[in-house]
Design an enzyme around this catalytic site. Sequence first.
Site, PDB file in Angstrom:
ATOM      1  N   GLU A 125       0.873  -1.185   0.000  1.00  0.00           N
ATOM      2  CA  GLU A 125       0.000   0.000   0.000  1.00  0.00           C
ATOM      3  C   GLU A 125       0.904   1.226   0.000  1.00  0.00           C
ATOM      4  OE1 GLU A 125      -2.463   2.445  -0.413  1.00  0.00           O
ATOM      5  OE2 GLU A 125      -3.705   0.702  -0.021  1.00  0.00           O
ATOM      6  N   ASP A 168       4.919   1.205  -4.123  1.00  0.00           N
ATOM      7  CA  ASP A 168       4.154   1.021  -5.356  1.00  0.00           C
ATOM      8  C   ASP A 168       4.276  -0.450  -5.788  1.00  0.00           C
ATOM      9  OD1 ASP A 168       3.308   0.895  -7.997  1.00  0.00           O
ATOM     10  OD2 ASP A 168       4.320   2.729  -8.607  1.00  0.00           O
ATOM     11  N   ASP A 215      -8.360   1.393  -7.489  1.00  0.00           N
ATOM     12  CA  ASP A 215      -8.919   2.705  -7.847  1.00  0.00           C
ATOM     13  C   ASP A 215      -9.550   2.626  -9.233  1.00  0.00           C
ATOM     14  OD1 ASP A 215      -8.065   4.567  -5.606  1.00  0.00           O
ATOM     15  OD2 ASP A 215      -6.145   3.656  -6.146  1.00  0.00           O
ATOM     16  N   LYS A 235     -13.118   8.230 -15.270  1.00  0.00           N
ATOM     17  CA  LYS A 235     -13.129   9.072 -16.481  1.00  0.00           C
ATOM     18  C   LYS A 235     -12.262   8.437 -17.570  1.00  0.00           C
ATOM     19  CE  LYS A 235     -13.833  13.365 -14.027  1.00  0.00           C
ATOM     20  NZ  LYS A 235     -13.172  14.432 -13.303  1.00  0.00           N
ATOM     21  N   THR A 276     -14.682  -4.876   2.453  1.00  0.00           N
ATOM     22  CA  THR A 276     -13.652  -3.841   2.653  1.00  0.00           C
ATOM     23  C   THR A 276     -14.334  -2.493   2.881  1.00  0.00           C
ATOM     24  OG1 THR A 276     -13.416  -3.032   0.387  1.00  0.00           O
ATOM     25  CG2 THR A 276     -12.241  -5.085   0.938  1.00  0.00           C
ATOM     26  N   PHE A 319     -13.851   0.307   1.248  1.00  0.00           N
ATOM     27  CA  PHE A 319     -14.277   0.898  -0.031  1.00  0.00           C
ATOM     28  C   PHE A 319     -15.548   0.222  -0.530  1.00  0.00           C
ATOM     29  CE2 PHE A 319     -14.097   1.820  -4.571  1.00  0.00           C
ATOM     30  CZ  PHE A 319     -13.687   3.140  -4.573  1.00  0.00           C
TER      31      PHE A 319
HETATM   32  C1  LIG Z   1      -9.993   2.361  -3.894  1.00  0.00           C
HETATM   33  S1  LIG Z   1      -8.811   1.995  -2.674  1.00  0.00           S
HETATM   34  C2  LIG Z   1      -9.350   0.419  -2.040  1.00  0.00           C
HETATM   35  C3  LIG Z   1      -8.695   0.087  -0.739  1.00  0.00           C
HETATM   36  C4  LIG Z   1      -9.122  -1.263  -0.123  1.00  0.00           C
HETATM   37  N1  LIG Z   1      -8.700  -2.378  -0.937  1.00  0.00           N
HETATM   38  C5  LIG Z   1     -10.603  -1.289   0.093  1.00  0.00           C
HETATM   39  O1  LIG Z   1     -11.295  -1.990  -0.674  1.00  0.00           O
HETATM   40  O2  LIG Z   1     -11.084  -0.604   1.011  1.00  0.00           O
HETATM   41  C6  LIG Z   1      -7.399   1.520  -3.658  1.00  0.00           C
HETATM   42  C7  LIG Z   1      -6.120   1.472  -2.842  1.00  0.00           C
HETATM   43  O3  LIG Z   1      -5.071   1.019  -3.662  1.00  0.00           O
HETATM   44  C8  LIG Z   1      -3.897   1.731  -3.332  1.00  0.00           C
HETATM   45  N2  LIG Z   1      -3.018   1.684  -4.510  1.00  0.00           N
HETATM   46  C9  LIG Z   1      -3.290   2.172  -5.735  1.00  0.00           C
HETATM   47  N3  LIG Z   1      -2.283   1.926  -6.583  1.00  0.00           N
HETATM   48  C10 LIG Z   1      -1.344   1.247  -5.863  1.00  0.00           C
HETATM   49  C11 LIG Z   1      -0.067   0.727  -6.186  1.00  0.00           C
HETATM   50  N4  LIG Z   1       0.440   0.849  -7.414  1.00  0.00           N
HETATM   51  N5  LIG Z   1       0.631   0.105  -5.225  1.00  0.00           N
HETATM   52  C12 LIG Z   1       0.121  -0.018  -3.965  1.00  0.00           C
HETATM   53  N6  LIG Z   1      -1.093   0.451  -3.600  1.00  0.00           N
HETATM   54  C13 LIG Z   1      -1.812   1.084  -4.546  1.00  0.00           C
HETATM   55  C14 LIG Z   1      -4.389   3.132  -2.995  1.00  0.00           C
HETATM   56  O4  LIG Z   1      -3.480   3.832  -2.178  1.00  0.00           O
HETATM   57  C15 LIG Z   1      -5.697   2.829  -2.288  1.00  0.00           C
HETATM   58  O5  LIG Z   1      -5.541   2.730  -0.894  1.00  0.00           O
END
Ligand SMILES: C[S@@+](CC[C@H](N)C(=O)[O-])C[C@H]1O[C@@H](n2cnc3c(N)ncnc32)[C@H](O)[C@@H]1O
Length: 252
Positions: free
Chosen positions: A104, A131, A154, A158, A227, A229
Amino acid sequence: MNPVNIAQPASGIRSGLNDPDVVSPSTRRIRSFVRREGRMTRAQQRALTALWQRFGVDAGVAPLDPTVLFGRHAPLVLEIGFGDGEALATMASTDPMANYLGLEVHRPGIGHLLLRAEALALTNLRVMCADAVEVLERQMPDDCLDQVRIFFPDPWPKARHHKRRLIQPSFVALLVQKLKSGGQLHIATDCEDYARSILSILNATSELNNRAPGHGFMPHPMHRPPTKFEQRGWRLGYAVRDILFARRDRIE
Ligand SMILES: C[S@@+](CC[C@H](N)C(=O)[O-])C[C@H]1O[C@@H](n2cnc3c(N)ncnc32)[C@H](O)[C@@H]1O
């Protein structure tokens, strides 16, 4: 392990991650997140400092050795983008025979997970503030993951932002390289358009086999806890799609 890296904003994420010889240009272009620091509670800040040495793994370039990280040999489950980590903590605590690694970039969420990990006295969980694209490219050995879970990536709804979506053919190719034969890739999303895009990318990946009947979506598997989200999506009336594929056997 260095608690100073993680306790400071935006460090411990990029350490040693700018060597162009190591990152292939194909996946480096995926920038699936925006680094928003958000509000960090005192407890989360304390956790990042005090608990990092116990649960944290610094990002870098050295290959990860899961047996060394966990001090034992066991099936390895990777969760990418765990958010506040509640689902990851639940999965790790209810599946003690497996090792769980979470990736994360959102530090308050990492702090939240560290607090849960401490409260549950988890010994089968490790966390990286990094990342996922970079960790997979630089540090994850090939053929080592039993499960990859990506819950509610995420959605970037768009059209002009679709290039920021994590699940793209180049990233899937990277995941395939890291999965063991028979290893599973489980993705959930409540963005219908993204769900269809993911399904079509994975169905077109010859190394993967759709575990759902009719090459479609999977009914919600019992092992996936809700989760944060996802619960927000429920309140807005969104339908959730689960997608489950397995890595076909490698041909020697
Ligand atoms: C929409 S949130 C969903 C979080 C969690 N899985 C939930 O369902 O509540 C997407 C998460 O992915 C993380 N994220 C996005 N791209 C990432 C990457 N390349 N590496 C690690 N984490 C990432 C973001 O920081 C964010 O916390």
